[in-house]
Design an enzyme around this catalytic site. Structure first.
Site, mmCIF file in Angstrom:
data_model
loop_
_atom_site.group_PDB
_atom_site.id
_atom_site.type_symbol
_atom_site.label_atom_id
_atom_site.label_comp_id
_atom_site.label_asym_id
_atom_site.label_seq_id
_atom_site.Cartn_x
_atom_site.Cartn_y
_atom_site.Cartn_z
ATOM 1 N N ASP A 99 0.846 -1.182 0.000
ATOM 2 C CA ASP A 99 0.000 0.000 0.000
ATOM 3 C C ASP A 99 0.894 1.249 0.000
ATOM 4 O O ASP A 99 1.731 1.402 -0.885
ATOM 5 C CB ASP A 99 -0.955 -0.052 1.206
ATOM 6 C CG ASP A 99 -1.944 1.083 1.258
ATOM 7 O OD1 ASP A 99 -2.891 1.091 0.452
ATOM 8 O OD2 ASP A 99 -1.755 1.986 2.114
ATOM 9 N N TYR A 195 -1.235 11.658 3.075
ATOM 10 C CA TYR A 195 -2.032 11.829 1.857
ATOM 11 C C TYR A 195 -2.047 13.290 1.405
ATOM 12 O O TYR A 195 -2.037 13.584 0.212
ATOM 13 C CB TYR A 195 -3.455 11.322 2.088
ATOM 14 C CG TYR A 195 -3.503 9.820 2.165
ATOM 15 C CD1 TYR A 195 -3.647 9.058 1.016
ATOM 16 C CD2 TYR A 195 -3.357 9.158 3.378
ATOM 17 C CE1 TYR A 195 -3.659 7.668 1.073
ATOM 18 C CE2 TYR A 195 -3.362 7.775 3.452
ATOM 19 C CZ TYR A 195 -3.521 7.041 2.293
ATOM 20 O OH TYR A 195 -3.516 5.675 2.352
ATOM 21 N N HIS A 257 -7.071 -6.467 -0.627
ATOM 22 C CA HIS A 257 -5.996 -5.476 -0.511
ATOM 23 C C HIS A 257 -4.872 -5.948 0.405
ATOM 24 O O HIS A 257 -3.711 -5.671 0.162
ATOM 25 C CB HIS A 257 -6.580 -4.164 0.004
ATOM 26 C CG HIS A 257 -5.618 -3.028 0.015
ATOM 27 N ND1 HIS A 257 -5.000 -2.548 -1.122
ATOM 28 C CD2 HIS A 257 -5.142 -2.267 1.036
ATOM 29 C CE1 HIS A 257 -4.212 -1.543 -0.810
ATOM 30 N NE2 HIS A 257 -4.271 -1.353 0.503
#
Length: 279
Positions: A99, A195, A257
């Site tokens: 990720d 982010y 994921h």
């Protein structure tokens, strides 16, 4: 084998990592939401032949948690990985990421090839391919909406430990309690700052990069669950065009994921075999 809890220092920020095993160094870098325990399920397949240093990214668990958004620039996060390599007395390492940690692993392999002997990535496409997916694939754009939501002011205030645990859909009670403790020690602002800084406009790491990036010199292993709700499998198409050495792409039908959690034996044995034949 005995696990050691250690810290590396990077420009005044302490980076925690847990070391287990003996042999060539693997630095393992988790994503969102996670912590160094992300790799516990595959450690049994690696620790008798490799020394795994599993990091807590800054903002997470026992690592430093600066508030300033600029402290989470992707190049800075990469220097945290480099600090762990140095702290273990090495000049380079096998880099394994998932990720967000996969994005860091790609960045290191592209821009700091001297630090990366082998590259192992779970789920995350090459940054150029991911940017292309965001632009051309409506499905990927929709899947990445969460990243744009995270960039909004106050997004950390809308998070809670229970909400984060719900994202992961963990089932094992002992694992849930370990994650709960780690997230209670973490900074939600730090998580969101990654982010805000590293994924401006919700696209991909360093979106101004040209498509003509240096090819990755290290051998590459990519493992992707085809039921990944965040990253489309098509994002890995043409990965080989960015590899100077050999590239192995393994897709795992039915896995999501967190493929290394869901299929630990397959993931661990694959990583071990892939590394062993490249010694």
């Amino acid at each position: 084998m005995t696990r050691q809890s250690k810290f590396a220092e990077n420009d005044g920020i302490r980076i925690h990592y847990a070391v287990e095993g003996d042999g060539p160094l693997i630095v393992a870098v988790h994503g969102f939401p996670d912590y160094h325990g992300s790799w516990d399920d595959i450690l049994p397949y690696l620790e008798d032949g490799y020394r795994v240093a599993a990091m807590d990214l800054r903002g997470y668990n026992l690592s430093g948690q600066p508030d300033d958004v600029d402290a989470y620039d992707i190049r800075t996060l990469c220097t945290d990985v480099a600090a762990v390599i140095r702290a273990e007395g090495e000049e380079r390492a096998i880099i394994m990421g998932h990720d967000f940690g996969g994005a860091l692993a790609w960045q290191l392999a592209i821009f700091s090839p001297q630090l990366v002997s082998h590259l192992i990535v779970f789920s995350t496409p090459h940054p150029v391919l991911f940017r292309q997916e965001i632009g051309a694939n409506p499905e990927q754009k929709e899947r990445s909406q969460y990243a744009r939501n995270f960039q909004t002011e106050g997004s950390e205030d809308r998070l809670s430990v229970d909400k984060i645990l719900g994202i992961m859909k963990l089932e094992d009670e002992a694992k849930i309690e370990k994650y709960r403790a780690a997230f209670e020690r973490s900074s939600f602002r730090g998580m969101m700052n990654m982010y805000r800084k590293a994924f401006p406009k919700g696209t991909s790491p360093r979106p101004a990069e040209p498509d003509a990036l240096p090819k990755v010199k290290a051998p590459i292993l990519i493992i992707h669950g085809t039921d990944d709700v965040a990253l489309a499998t098509s994002g890995h198409d043409n990965s080989w065009n960015y590899a100077e050495n050999d590239l192995t792409l393994m897709t795992v039908p039915g896995a999501g994921h967190w493929v290394h959690h869901e299929k630990p034996a397959l993931a661990g044995k694959t990583v071990r075999a892939w590394l062993d034949i490249r010694k």
